[in-house]
Design a protein around this motif. Structure first.
Motif, PDB file in Angstrom:
ATOM      1  N   ASN A 259      70.418  70.071  51.208  1.00 17.39           N
ATOM      2  CA  ASN A 259      70.216  70.927  52.538  1.00 17.39           C
ATOM      3  C   ASN A 259      69.206  70.719  53.339  1.00 17.39           C
ATOM      4  OD1 ASN A 259      72.619  72.440  51.875  1.00 17.39           O
ATOM      5  ND2 ASN A 259      71.413  74.051  50.718  1.00 17.39           N
ATOM      6  N   LEU A 260      68.041  69.959  52.952  1.00 14.57           N
ATOM      7  CA  LEU A 260      66.649  69.562  53.679  1.00 14.57           C
ATOM      8  C   LEU A 260      67.383  68.468  54.586  1.00 14.57           C
ATOM      9  CD1 LEU A 260      63.845  69.587  54.149  1.00 14.57           C
ATOM     10  CD2 LEU A 260      63.622  67.850  52.574  1.00 14.57           C
ATOM     11  N   HIS A 261      68.106  67.509  53.928  1.00 12.40           N
ATOM     12  CA  HIS A 261      68.227  66.375  54.790  1.00 12.40           C
ATOM     13  C   HIS A 261      69.484  66.903  55.898  1.00 12.40           C
ATOM     14  CE1 HIS A 261      67.255  63.186  51.548  1.00 12.40           C
ATOM     15  NE2 HIS A 261      66.177  63.955  52.042  1.00 12.40           N
ATOM     16  N   LYS A 262      70.391  67.731  55.398  1.00  9.98           N
ATOM     17  CA  LYS A 262      71.105  68.248  56.464  1.00  9.98           C
ATOM     18  C   LYS A 262      70.469  68.762  57.764  1.00  9.98           C
ATOM     19  CE  LYS A 262      75.088  69.250  53.487  1.00  9.98           C
ATOM     20  NZ  LYS A 262      75.866  70.323  52.929  1.00  9.98           N
ATOM     21  N   ALA A 263      69.428  69.446  57.358  1.00  8.37           N
ATOM     22  CA  ALA A 263      68.721  70.136  58.593  1.00  8.37           C
ATOM     23  C   ALA A 263      67.892  69.006  59.455  1.00  8.37           C
ATOM     24  CB  ALA A 263      67.518  70.961  57.958  1.00  8.37           C
ATOM     25  N   MET A 264      67.324  68.038  58.525  1.00  8.12           N
ATOM     26  CA  MET A 264      66.517  67.043  59.312  1.00  8.12           C
ATOM     27  C   MET A 264      67.387  66.070  60.251  1.00  8.12           C
ATOM     28  SD  MET A 264      64.186  65.372  56.224  1.00  8.12           S
ATOM     29  CE  MET A 264      62.624  66.243  55.963  1.00  8.12           C
ATOM     30  N   GLY A 265      68.731  65.996  59.814  1.00 11.01           N
ATOM     31  CA  GLY A 265      69.472  65.341  60.809  1.00 11.01           C
ATOM     32  C   GLY A 265      70.095  65.810  61.884  1.00 11.01           C
ATOM     33  N   GLU A 266      69.569  67.135  62.329  1.00  5.94           N
ATOM     34  CA  GLU A 266      69.967  67.876  63.335  1.00  5.94           C
ATOM     35  C   GLU A 266      69.292  67.348  64.640  1.00  5.94           C
ATOM     36  OE1 GLU A 266      72.273  70.285  63.859  1.00  5.94           O
ATOM     37  OE2 GLU A 266      72.558  70.538  61.659  1.00  5.94           O
ATOM     38  N   ILE A 267      68.042  66.968  64.469  1.00  5.94           N
ATOM     39  CA  ILE A 267      67.511  66.194  65.899  1.00  5.94           C
ATOM     40  C   ILE A 267      66.423  64.924  65.221  1.00  5.94           C
ATOM     41  CG2 ILE A 267      67.448  68.285  67.242  1.00  5.94           C
ATOM     42  CD1 ILE A 267      64.649  68.825  66.281  1.00  5.94           C
ATOM     43  N   THR A 268      65.891  64.402  66.272  1.00  5.27           N
ATOM     44  CA  THR A 268      64.985  63.426  66.012  1.00  5.27           C
ATOM     45  C   THR A 268      63.502  63.794  66.431  1.00  5.27           C
ATOM     46  OG1 THR A 268      65.959  62.158  67.696  1.00  5.27           O
ATOM     47  CG2 THR A 268      66.625  61.735  65.658  1.00  5.27           C
ATOM     48  N   ASN A 269      62.577  62.812  66.533  1.00  7.78           N
ATOM     49  CA  ASN A 269      61.356  62.997  67.414  1.00  7.78           C
ATOM     50  C   ASN A 269      60.465  63.992  67.089  1.00  7.78           C
ATOM     51  OD1 ASN A 269      63.055  61.045  68.730  1.00  7.78           O
ATOM     52  ND2 ASN A 269      62.012  61.127  70.500  1.00  7.78           N
ATOM     53  N   TYR A 270      60.630  64.655  65.814  1.00  6.34           N
ATOM     54  CA  TYR A 270      59.643  65.499  65.307  1.00  6.34           C
ATOM     55  C   TYR A 270      58.586  65.035  64.517  1.00  6.34           C
ATOM     56  CZ  TYR A 270      63.027  65.711  61.704  1.00  6.34           C
ATOM     57  OH  TYR A 270      64.197  65.463  60.688  1.00  6.34           O
ATOM     58  N   THR A 271      57.398  65.722  64.610  1.00  3.14           N
ATOM     59  CA  THR A 271      56.317  65.411  63.630  1.00  3.14           C
ATOM     60  C   THR A 271      56.207  66.049  62.271  1.00  3.14           C
ATOM     61  OG1 THR A 271      54.901  66.969  64.506  1.00  3.14           O
ATOM     62  CG2 THR A 271      55.014  64.878  65.666  1.00  3.14           C
ATOM     63  N   GLY A 272      56.903  66.982  62.212  1.00  6.26           N
ATOM     64  CA  GLY A 272      57.070  67.587  60.782  1.00  6.26           C
ATOM     65  C   GLY A 272      57.888  68.775  60.627  1.00  6.26           C
ATOM     66  N   VAL A 273      57.984  69.380  59.478  1.00  7.29           N
ATOM     67  CA  VAL A 273      58.700  70.506  59.157  1.00  7.29           C
ATOM     68  C   VAL A 273      57.965  71.713  58.900  1.00  7.29           C
ATOM     69  CG1 VAL A 273      60.177  71.524  57.321  1.00  7.29           C
ATOM     70  CG2 VAL A 273      60.263  69.096  57.845  1.00  7.29           C
ATOM     71  N   MET A 274      58.538  72.778  59.372  1.00  4.21           N
ATOM     72  CA  MET A 274      57.836  74.249  59.346  1.00  4.21           C
ATOM     73  C   MET A 274      59.013  75.124  58.564  1.00  4.21           C
ATOM     74  SD  MET A 274      56.751  76.593  62.591  1.00  4.21           S
ATOM     75  CE  MET A 274      56.420  78.383  62.435  1.00  4.21           C
ATOM     76  N   ASN A 275      58.263  76.098  57.790  1.00  2.00           N
ATOM     77  CA  ASN A 275      59.478  76.996  57.341  1.00  2.00           C
ATOM     78  C   ASN A 275      59.827  78.307  58.218  1.00  2.00           C
ATOM     79  OD1 ASN A 275      56.358  77.986  57.208  1.00  2.00           O
ATOM     80  ND2 ASN A 275      57.556  79.876  56.383  1.00  2.00           N
ATOM     81  N   TYR A 276      60.965  78.361  57.830  1.00  3.18           N
ATOM     82  CA  TYR A 276      61.699  79.579  58.566  1.00  3.18           C
ATOM     83  C   TYR A 276      61.877  80.563  57.598  1.00  3.18           C
ATOM     84  CZ  TYR A 276      65.148  82.600  61.171  1.00  3.18           C
ATOM     85  OH  TYR A 276      65.741  83.441  61.690  1.00  3.18           O
ATOM     86  N   LEU A 277      61.257  81.672  57.611  1.00  3.35           N
ATOM     87  CA  LEU A 277      60.961  82.684  56.267  1.00  3.35           C
ATOM     88  C   LEU A 277      60.485  81.913  55.233  1.00  3.35           C
ATOM     89  CD1 LEU A 277      64.102  84.765  56.785  1.00  3.35           C
ATOM     90  CD2 LEU A 277      61.635  85.015  57.639  1.00  3.35           C
ATOM     91  N   GLY A 278      60.862  82.193  53.980  1.00  2.59           N
ATOM     92  CA  GLY A 278      60.574  81.384  52.774  1.00  2.59           C
ATOM     93  C   GLY A 278      59.461  81.713  51.875  1.00  2.59           C
ATOM     94  N   GLY A 279      59.169  83.218  51.943  1.00  2.00           N
ATOM     95  CA  GLY A 279      58.085  83.458  51.046  1.00  2.00           C
ATOM     96  C   GLY A 279      58.222  83.334  49.800  1.00  2.00           C
ATOM     97  N   ARG A 280      59.662  83.610  49.079  1.00  4.37           N
ATOM     98  CA  ARG A 280      59.806  83.414  47.670  1.00  4.37           C
ATOM     99  C   ARG A 280      59.624  81.760  47.443  1.00  4.37           C
ATOM    100  NH1 ARG A 280      64.797  86.118  45.282  1.00  4.37           N
ATOM    101  NH2 ARG A 280      63.188  87.950  45.396  1.00  4.37           N
ATOM    102  N   PHE A 281      60.289  80.943  48.104  1.00  2.00           N
ATOM    103  CA  PHE A 281      60.197  79.611  48.112  1.00  2.00           C
ATOM    104  C   PHE A 281      58.998  78.821  47.824  1.00  2.00           C
ATOM    105  CE2 PHE A 281      61.198  75.119  48.727  1.00  2.00           C
ATOM    106  CZ  PHE A 281      62.182  75.011  47.906  1.00  2.00           C
ATOM    107  N   LEU A 282      57.998  79.434  49.065  1.00  2.00           N
ATOM    108  CA  LEU A 282      56.721  78.779  49.159  1.00  2.00           C
ATOM    109  C   LEU A 282      55.791  79.158  48.001  1.00  2.00           C
ATOM    110  CD1 LEU A 282      56.227  79.370  52.871  1.00  2.00           C
ATOM    111  CD2 LEU A 282      56.718  77.202  51.721  1.00  2.00           C
ATOM    112  N   SER A 283      56.371  80.222  47.160  1.00  2.00           N
ATOM    113  CA  SER A 283      55.636  80.736  46.009  1.00  2.00           C
ATOM    114  C   SER A 283      55.973  80.296  44.815  1.00  2.00           C
ATOM    115  CB  SER A 283      55.597  82.371  45.708  1.00  2.00           C
ATOM    116  OG  SER A 283      56.812  82.706  45.473  1.00  2.00           O
TER     117      SER A 283
END
Length: 398
Positions: A259-283
């Motif tokens: 799922n991360l790769h599916k999101a990454m394939g949407e665009i190019t030219n970005y410097t990094g990834v930022m969370n959208y929500l994700g309190g439980r996942f980040l913990s």
């Protein structure tokens, strides 16, 4: 006695006989003609054999590209080398860093011989991209996958976070990064942010947004550094559902990476990834570790929006050598232009105390208006607004 003006050329006007000098010239000219004819005959006699001797075999001809053909990529450059290897500016220097008593970092450079011999092309474009090409990706930093073109570290070690970062002045002073997130979710909000916000503002595009490639290109042409927002599981999931491709703590690592790769394939030219929500996942370190490792392996940074007090981002990032950053403030918890301006002033106070600070807002009208107004006056107060990459904790450049 008079002179006969009409005597034939080359004859003695008195006797009518030819002059000796002219006769000698005639004989020389005739000899030269005979020599030229003989030489041409010899050339034609041997020309075919000589051409056959110097002509390369057919297989060799097929393997030899035309002189003006583009050169193939090489392991050294990742692009047309034109016979000259490209190298990093630091390849001819020893670099030593020392931390002084007051915490300042002193970098010492001393010369050293470069590897190999002969001339090299020193590539000085280490941070940032030529503005004329900013909307186009560096093909050497992409790989083709079933999920689209995903970012990778180039053959020369160049990372996407370096290639697409917005260059900063490098001067010592107060530095602030402002990230406007959620772009792509609303067409009017995205258009307004791109049209009205100064180029120093970093944009974060939601992976579930629409027309992302077009918006990305417009933002890059405008000089903005960009991030990709990936949906992560919040504490109140599924009541609060970020989307169908959300990374979940209950899913195996392979599924989350997919799922991360599916999101990454949407665009190019970005410097990094930022969370959208994700309190439980980040913990959850077990869920985070393989995802963060993949992000770092691809030469990207990770920006934590700072909304989860239980986030393990710092510990996981240090363990995986992932460049990372934390937002210090959410700027638009209250949707009012004056409230956002007060938050921006608070962000400035944090930056003056710590030397730098990061603020995050959404692409609401009130937020865009406040950030545009505040940014106009920031430079007059000695504040430099930079891209997020300039403020990340980067193990490669401590």
């Amino acid at each position: 006695m008079g002179t006969d003006l009409h005597a034939p050329l080359g004859r003695n006007r008195k006797t009518g006989s030819r002059r000796p000098g002219v006769l000698r010239l005639g004989r020389i000219a005739a000899s030269l003609c005979l020599f030229a004819i003989g030489g041409f005959s010899l050339y034609t006699a041997f020309r075919g054999d000589e051409l056959e001797r110097t002509k390369p075999p057919a297989a060799e001809q097929a393997a030899t590209p035309p002189a003006n053909a583009p050169q193939p990529p090489t392991a050294t450059t990742g692009q047309a080398a034109d016979g000259m290897p490209r190298t990093d500016p630091r390849s001819g220097a020893n670099v030593e860093q020392m931390v002084t008593g007051d915490g300042s970092v002193v970098t010492k450079y001393s010369p050293r011989p470069r590897d190999g011999g002969g001339p090299v092309l020193v590539d000085a474009m280490q941070i940032g991209q030529d503005p004329r090409m900013a909307a186009q990706p560096n093909e050497a930093l992409l790989e083709e996958t079933p999920f689209g073109r995903l970012p990778i570290v180039g053959p020369d070690g160049r990372r996407p976070m370096d290639q697409y970062a917005r260059p900063s002045s490098g001067a010592r002073g107060v530095r602030i990064a402002i990230v406007v997130s959620g772009l792509g979710l609303s067409q009017t909000g995205t258009q307004r942010a791109i049209a009205e916000l100064p180029e120093e503002i970093t944009f974060a595009f939601a992976a579930s947004g629409n027309s992302l490639q077009r918006w990305m290109q417009e933002a890059r042409r405008g000089g903005h550094e960009i991030l990709l927002q990936v949906p992560l599981e919040p504490f109140d999931y599924p009541a609060n559902d970020p989307g169908p491709k959300t990374l979940l703590t209950t899913k195996p690592a392979a599924r989350n990476i997919e799922n991360l790769h599916k999101a990454m394939g949407e665009i190019t030219n970005y410097t990094g990834v930022m969370n959208y929500l994700g309190g439980r996942f980040l913990s959850d370190p077990a869920a985070m570790e393989p995802v963060m490792r993949d992000i770092g392996k691809r030469g990207l940074l990770f920006l934590d929006d700072g909304t989860s007090a239980q986030s393990k981002t710092a510990a996981i990032a240090k363990g995986t050598e992932l460049p990372y950053a934390f937002a210090d403030l959410q700027l638009d918890g209250q949707l009012d232009i004056n409230a956002v301006l007060k938050k921006l002033d608070e962000l400035e106070r944090i930056a003056r105390k710590n030397g730098q600070a990061i603020g995050v807002a959404s692409a609401f009208d009130e937020s865009v208006d406040a950030i545009a107004k505040w940014s106009e006056e920031a430079a007059m107060r000695g504040i430099e607004i930079v891209g997020v990459a300039a403020l990340s904790n980067d193990p490669k450049n401590p």
